[in-house]
Write a protein that holds these residues in place. Structure first.
Motif, PDB file in Angstrom:
ATOM      1  N   ASP A 216       0.872  -1.175   0.000  1.00 51.88           N
ATOM      2  CA  ASP A 216       0.000   0.000   0.000  1.00 51.88           C
ATOM      3  C   ASP A 216       0.912   1.229   0.000  1.00 51.88           C
ATOM      4  OD1 ASP A 216      -1.863   1.977   0.309  1.00 51.88           O
ATOM      5  OD2 ASP A 216      -2.938   1.013   1.960  1.00 51.88           O
ATOM      6  N   TYR A 217       1.488   1.502  -1.171  1.00 56.44           N
ATOM      7  CA  TYR A 217       2.542   2.516  -1.266  1.00 56.44           C
ATOM      8  C   TYR A 217       2.020   3.934  -1.052  1.00 56.44           C
ATOM      9  CZ  TYR A 217       5.043  -1.476  -3.187  1.00 56.44           C
ATOM     10  OH  TYR A 217       5.609  -2.711  -3.356  1.00 56.44           O
ATOM     11  N   GLN A 218       0.766   4.180  -1.438  1.00 60.87           N
ATOM     12  CA  GLN A 218       0.216   5.523  -1.233  1.00 60.87           C
ATOM     13  C   GLN A 218       0.066   5.813   0.264  1.00 60.87           C
ATOM     14  OE1 GLN A 218      -0.464   8.023  -3.671  1.00 60.87           O
ATOM     15  NE2 GLN A 218      -0.460   9.143  -1.726  1.00 60.87           N
ATOM     16  N   ARG A 219      -0.452   4.839   1.007  1.00 57.18           N
ATOM     17  CA  ARG A 219      -0.599   5.049   2.457  1.00 57.18           C
ATOM     18  C   ARG A 219       0.768   5.207   3.106  1.00 57.18           C
ATOM     19  NH1 ARG A 219      -1.193   2.214   7.412  1.00 57.18           N
ATOM     20  NH2 ARG A 219      -2.624   3.318   8.804  1.00 57.18           N
ATOM     21  N   SER A 220       1.723   4.406   2.673  1.00 56.03           N
ATOM     22  CA  SER A 220       3.085   4.518   3.200  1.00 56.03           C
ATOM     23  C   SER A 220       3.642   5.917   2.948  1.00 56.03           C
ATOM     24  CB  SER A 220       3.992   3.462   2.563  1.00 56.03           C
ATOM     25  OG  SER A 220       5.303   3.558   3.067  1.00 56.03           O
ATOM     26  N   TYR A 221       3.425   6.423   1.737  1.00 52.30           N
ATOM     27  CA  TYR A 221       3.895   7.760   1.368  1.00 52.30           C
ATOM     28  C   TYR A 221       3.226   8.834   2.228  1.00 52.30           C
ATOM     29  CZ  TYR A 221       4.923  11.831  -1.562  1.00 52.30           C
ATOM     30  OH  TYR A 221       5.342  13.059  -2.016  1.00 52.30           O
ATOM     31  N   ASP A 222       1.936   8.689   2.448  1.00 48.29           N
ATOM     32  CA  ASP A 222       1.193   9.671   3.260  1.00 48.29           C
ATOM     33  C   ASP A 222       1.706   9.696   4.710  1.00 48.29           C
ATOM     34  OD1 ASP A 222      -0.324  10.275   1.055  1.00 48.29           O
ATOM     35  OD2 ASP A 222      -2.006   8.986   1.628  1.00 48.29           O
ATOM     36  N   ILE A 223       1.989   8.518   5.249  1.00 43.96           N
ATOM     37  CA  ILE A 223       2.495   8.444   6.623  1.00 43.96           C
ATOM     38  C   ILE A 223       3.899   9.040   6.707  1.00 43.96           C
ATOM     39  CG2 ILE A 223       3.185   6.874   8.495  1.00 43.96           C
ATOM     40  CD1 ILE A 223       0.941   4.975   7.454  1.00 43.96           C
ATOM     41  N   ILE A 224       4.726   8.759   5.705  1.00 36.68           N
ATOM     42  CA  ILE A 224       6.078   9.336   5.674  1.00 36.68           C
ATOM     43  C   ILE A 224       5.998  10.861   5.635  1.00 36.68           C
ATOM     44  CG2 ILE A 224       8.135   9.615   4.215  1.00 36.68           C
ATOM     45  CD1 ILE A 224       7.730   6.620   3.452  1.00 36.68           C
ATOM     46  N   THR A 225       5.045  11.386   4.883  1.00 38.02           N
ATOM     47  CA  THR A 225       4.859  12.841   4.815  1.00 38.02           C
ATOM     48  C   THR A 225       4.529  13.408   6.192  1.00 38.02           C
ATOM     49  OG1 THR A 225       4.108  12.672   2.516  1.00 38.02           O
ATOM     50  CG2 THR A 225       3.552  14.693   3.709  1.00 38.02           C
ATOM     51  N   MET A 226       3.644  12.717   6.936  1.00 34.11           N
ATOM     52  CA  MET A 226       3.320  13.141   8.303  1.00 34.11           C
ATOM     53  C   MET A 226       4.544  13.039   9.209  1.00 34.11           C
ATOM     54  SD  MET A 226      -0.513  11.708   9.145  1.00 34.11           S
ATOM     55  CE  MET A 226      -0.341  10.047   8.501  1.00 34.11           C
ATOM     56  N   GLN A 227       5.317  11.990   9.008  1.00 35.06           N
ATOM     57  CA  GLN A 227       6.505  11.783   9.834  1.00 35.06           C
ATOM     58  C   GLN A 227       7.536  12.893   9.609  1.00 35.06           C
ATOM     59  OE1 GLN A 227       8.493   8.051   9.121  1.00 35.06           O
ATOM     60  NE2 GLN A 227       9.572   8.127  11.065  1.00 35.06           N
ATOM     61  N   ILE A 228       7.752  13.267   8.363  1.00 33.90           N
ATOM     62  CA  ILE A 228       8.702  14.346   8.059  1.00 33.90           C
ATOM     63  C   ILE A 228       8.243  15.654   8.690  1.00 33.90           C
ATOM     64  CG2 ILE A 228       9.622  15.782   6.178  1.00 33.90           C
ATOM     65  CD1 ILE A 228       9.706  13.198   4.490  1.00 33.90           C
ATOM     66  N   LYS A 229       6.932  15.931   8.607  1.00 32.41           N
ATOM     67  CA  LYS A 229       6.386  17.144   9.221  1.00 32.41           C
ATOM     68  C   LYS A 229       6.634  17.135  10.728  1.00 32.41           C
ATOM     69  CE  LYS A 229       2.125  19.880   9.573  1.00 32.41           C
ATOM     70  NZ  LYS A 229       0.678  19.930   9.241  1.00 32.41           N
ATOM     71  N   MET A 230       6.425  15.987  11.360  1.00 29.15           N
ATOM     72  CA  MET A 230       6.655  15.868  12.798  1.00 29.15           C
ATOM     73  C   MET A 230       8.126  16.118  13.125  1.00 29.15           C
ATOM     74  SD  MET A 230       8.086  13.826  15.358  1.00 29.15           S
ATOM     75  CE  MET A 230       8.363  12.219  14.604  1.00 29.15           C
TER      76      MET A 230
ATOM     77  N   ARG B 236      11.058   8.308   1.700  1.00 26.87           N
ATOM     78  CA  ARG B 236      10.188   9.083   0.808  1.00 26.87           C
ATOM     79  C   ARG B 236      10.581   8.825  -0.651  1.00 26.87           C
ATOM     80  NH1 ARG B 236       9.549  15.602   1.087  1.00 26.87           N
ATOM     81  NH2 ARG B 236       7.608  15.186   2.209  1.00 26.87           N
ATOM     82  N   ILE B 237      11.862   8.774  -0.925  1.00 29.91           N
ATOM     83  CA  ILE B 237      12.337   8.499  -2.287  1.00 29.91           C
ATOM     84  C   ILE B 237      11.857   7.130  -2.758  1.00 29.91           C
ATOM     85  CG2 ILE B 237      14.451   7.823  -3.517  1.00 29.91           C
ATOM     86  CD1 ILE B 237      15.782  10.305  -2.372  1.00 29.91           C
ATOM     87  N   ILE B 238      11.953   6.130  -1.869  1.00 28.76           N
ATOM     88  CA  ILE B 238      11.489   4.780  -2.231  1.00 28.76           C
ATOM     89  C   ILE B 238      10.001   4.818  -2.595  1.00 28.76           C
ATOM     90  CG2 ILE B 238      11.051   2.457  -1.329  1.00 28.76           C
ATOM     91  CD1 ILE B 238      13.585   2.860   0.429  1.00 28.76           C
ATOM     92  N   SER B 239       9.211   5.518  -1.781  1.00 29.96           N
ATOM     93  CA  SER B 239       7.768   5.632  -2.053  1.00 29.96           C
ATOM     94  C   SER B 239       7.514   6.372  -3.363  1.00 29.96           C
ATOM     95  CB  SER B 239       7.073   6.366  -0.900  1.00 29.96           C
ATOM     96  OG  SER B 239       7.127   5.606   0.277  1.00 29.96           O
ATOM     97  N   GLN B 240       8.267   7.426  -3.622  1.00 24.17           N
ATOM     98  CA  GLN B 240       8.103   8.176  -4.866  1.00 24.17           C
ATOM     99  C   GLN B 240       8.389   7.289  -6.079  1.00 24.17           C
ATOM    100  OE1 GLN B 240      10.794  11.391  -3.992  1.00 24.17           O
ATOM    101  NE2 GLN B 240       9.182  12.718  -3.191  1.00 24.17           N
ATOM    102  N   LEU B 241       9.391   6.431  -5.975  1.00 22.39           N
ATOM    103  CA  LEU B 241       9.704   5.526  -7.081  1.00 22.39           C
ATOM    104  C   LEU B 241       8.602   4.483  -7.262  1.00 22.39           C
ATOM    105  CD1 LEU B 241      13.545   5.041  -6.464  1.00 22.39           C
ATOM    106  CD2 LEU B 241      12.472   6.320  -8.321  1.00 22.39           C
ATOM    107  N   HIS B 242       8.097   3.951  -6.151  1.00 20.04           N
ATOM    108  CA  HIS B 242       7.002   2.974  -6.238  1.00 20.04           C
ATOM    109  C   HIS B 242       5.761   3.592  -6.888  1.00 20.04           C
ATOM    110  CE1 HIS B 242       8.456  -0.646  -4.403  1.00 20.04           C
ATOM    111  NE2 HIS B 242       8.829  -0.041  -3.292  1.00 20.04           N
TER     112      HIS B 242
END
Length: 510
Positions: free
Chosen positions: A241-255, A277-283
């Motif tokens: 579920d790469y989109q959800r992973s990406y969304d969580i990483i975005t929240m994590q970076i903000k934190m 984040r790069i891995i998610s962007q590639l996926h």
């Protein structure tokens, strides 16, 4: 000093940066009287060796009388010089140095000076979430109370100090609990990668059902929240579920970016998450977002040689993957050569982290394959196949499959026949023959020796339909991330280069 392993001093010297070596020479010249030439000569003799050879040192360095004792003293001297060199590198080091100052002041009964420093340190320790240091400071505060016979203090002060200690211990415990969950997950990922069997699925589910992971509000510290987001984004990645992973990483970076002082002090975790984040962007084929993230990574100021090595290596690897997936093969060849030079220049460091190397070697092999250089593709793949013990099982398994494709392209019929049998036995033994692998084996066994074009096209079309069916049902999605079998089949069917198909497929994402 404990007895050294024969290679300990060699490994320590080889780990030093140029600045650290210069400082050691300066440190040695200031702190050694009489034997300085022996220490520096031994240092230089070991530094000059590519592989440690004690016999050579004993035969060529005639000044050495007692080598074991001299090695021990030199090892200790290098560590002391590093201690001084890095004394101001981190907040934790500065805090601990000041704690030593407080103890000296207490010993001299200069209690007001000690308390003044202690109060400032407590503020800094809290800001940086240096909880173990904070526990030391609280203990010193209690010692100061007793040293002045509790003058100016009352029972409320004592209770407040005890409550503060309990609060800090609770935060330490909270962080440790999240860290354990993270270690449990990543210990398995390090071994098995993204591929999951039913046993691994249950293991990961059990981790994620822990009550601590039900809400971020249960994470009481910066590091607890870091682990919380990391576990959820990683679990989503495991489930593809790469989109959800990406969304969580975005929240994590903000934190993380809301704690700039901690990120600046300990940038390793921040760098790790930017790579995630790069891995998610590639996926997700977010190719337009890739370069800004990579640029952000490369612009972070670092003071650690080891961390700079890690960032430089991984940046080149993901840049290579990016050019491979987007079909920009003119740029990829240049990046490939830069990565090869980097690995050669840092061979000792690379060898010491061999667990991560399999993925790097696999990407290099994949790029050479895309460029049509099958011999170099096989050379890099063999680095994985010849060192099974140090590799992630998923990388090793797909390296064996990928080697069949390379041998097929090279026309190595005899080698291919043996490789098919041994690979199939290996996968059966591990009980990991997936549908995708079964269909591929059926194809390669029937078509690895010359057959006419009509039959080959028919077999390729059947294989393509089978693999698309497996890919679409989502059960084996991770398997298709190791090699683009569909693009390879399309290249065969259309009699075009594999690289051209990759480039054509990537255009829709720009």
């Amino acid at each position: 000093m404990p007895k050294l392993h024969p290679h300990d001093l060699f490994n320590l010297i080889k780990s030093l940066s140029k600045s650290e070596k210069r400082y050691f020479k300066l440190h040695a010249s200031r702190h050694v009287i009489g034997d300085e030439n022996s220490y520096e000569k031994l240092f230089d003799a070991i530094e000059a060796q590519e592989v440690y050879n004690e016999k050579e040192i004993l035969s060529t360095q005639t000044y050495i009388a007692q080598l074991p004792q001299l090695k021990n003293r030199l090892h200790e001297m290098i560590l002391k010089s590093l201690d001084v060199f890095h004394a101001a590198d981190t907040v934790e080091t500065r805090l601990k140095n000041n704690i030593h100052h407080i103890r000296i002041l207490i010993g001299k009964r200069l209690f007001s000076q000690a308390e003044n420093i202690l109060s400032k340190l407590k503020v800094l320790a809290r800001e940086q979430e240096q909880f173990l240091v904070l526990i030391e400071l609280i203990a010193l505060k209690a010692q100061l109370f007793a040293s002045v016979n509790y003058a100016g203090r009352n029972e409320k002060d004592l209770i407040a100090l005890q409550q503060e200690e309990e609060e800090v211990l609770k935060k330490i415990s909270n962080t440790a609990a999240y860290r354990l969950l993270t270690q449990q997950m990543f210990m398995n990922i390090r071994k098995y990668g993204q591929l999951m069997n039913p046993v691994m699925q249950e293991r990961y589910k059990k981790i994620m059902k822990n009550p601590l992971l039900s809400s971020v509000n249960k994470a009481e510290t910066y590091r607890s929240r870091y682990y919380y987001y990391l576990l959820h984004s990683t679990y989503s990645w495991l489930l593809c579920d790469y989109q959800r992973s990406y969304d969580i990483i975005t929240m994590q970076i903000k934190m993380m970016e809301s704690y700039p002082l901690i990120v600046e002090e300990s940038p390793k975790q921040y760098i790790d998450i930017l790579f995630n984040r790069i891995i998610s962007q590639l996926h997700l084929k977010k190719f337009l977002d890739f370069k800004p993230t990579l640029e952000k990574l490369r612009n972070i100021k670092l003071h650690s040689v080891q961390l700079d090595f890690f960032r430089s290596q991984q940046s080149l690897v993901y840049e290579l993957i990016f050019y491979n997936e987007t079909g920009q093969f003119d740029y990829s060849l240049e990046t490939l050569k830069r990565l090869e030079r980097f690995l050669h220049q840092h061979k000792k460091t690379v060898d010491d982290v061999a667990t991560d190397n399999a993925a790097i070697f696999y990407e290099i092999s994949s790029m050479y394959f895309a460029l049509g250089d099958y011999k170099n593709a096989l050379k890099w793949l063999n680095k994985i196949l010849n060192d099974n013990e140090k590799n992630r099982s998923d990388i090793y398994e797909f390296s064996r499959l990928f080697s069949l494709v390379i041998h097929y392209e090279l026309g190595n019929d005899d080698l291919l026949q043996y490789a098919i049998v041994s690979t199939k036995k290996f996968l059966y033994k591990r009980k990991r023959l997936r549908k995708m692998e079964k269909y591929f084996f059926d194809f390669i066994q029937k078509n690895y020796r010359g057959i006419d074009d009509v039959k080959l096209k028919k077999s390729l079309a059947v294989l393509r339909a089978q693999l698309l069916s497996v890919k679409e049902d989502g059960e084996e999605t991770p398997s298709f991330g190791y090699f683009d079998f569909i693009a390879w089949i399309d290249a065969k069917l259309k009699k075009r280069k594999y690289a051209d198909i990759i480039k054509e497929n990537a255009k829709v994402f720009f």
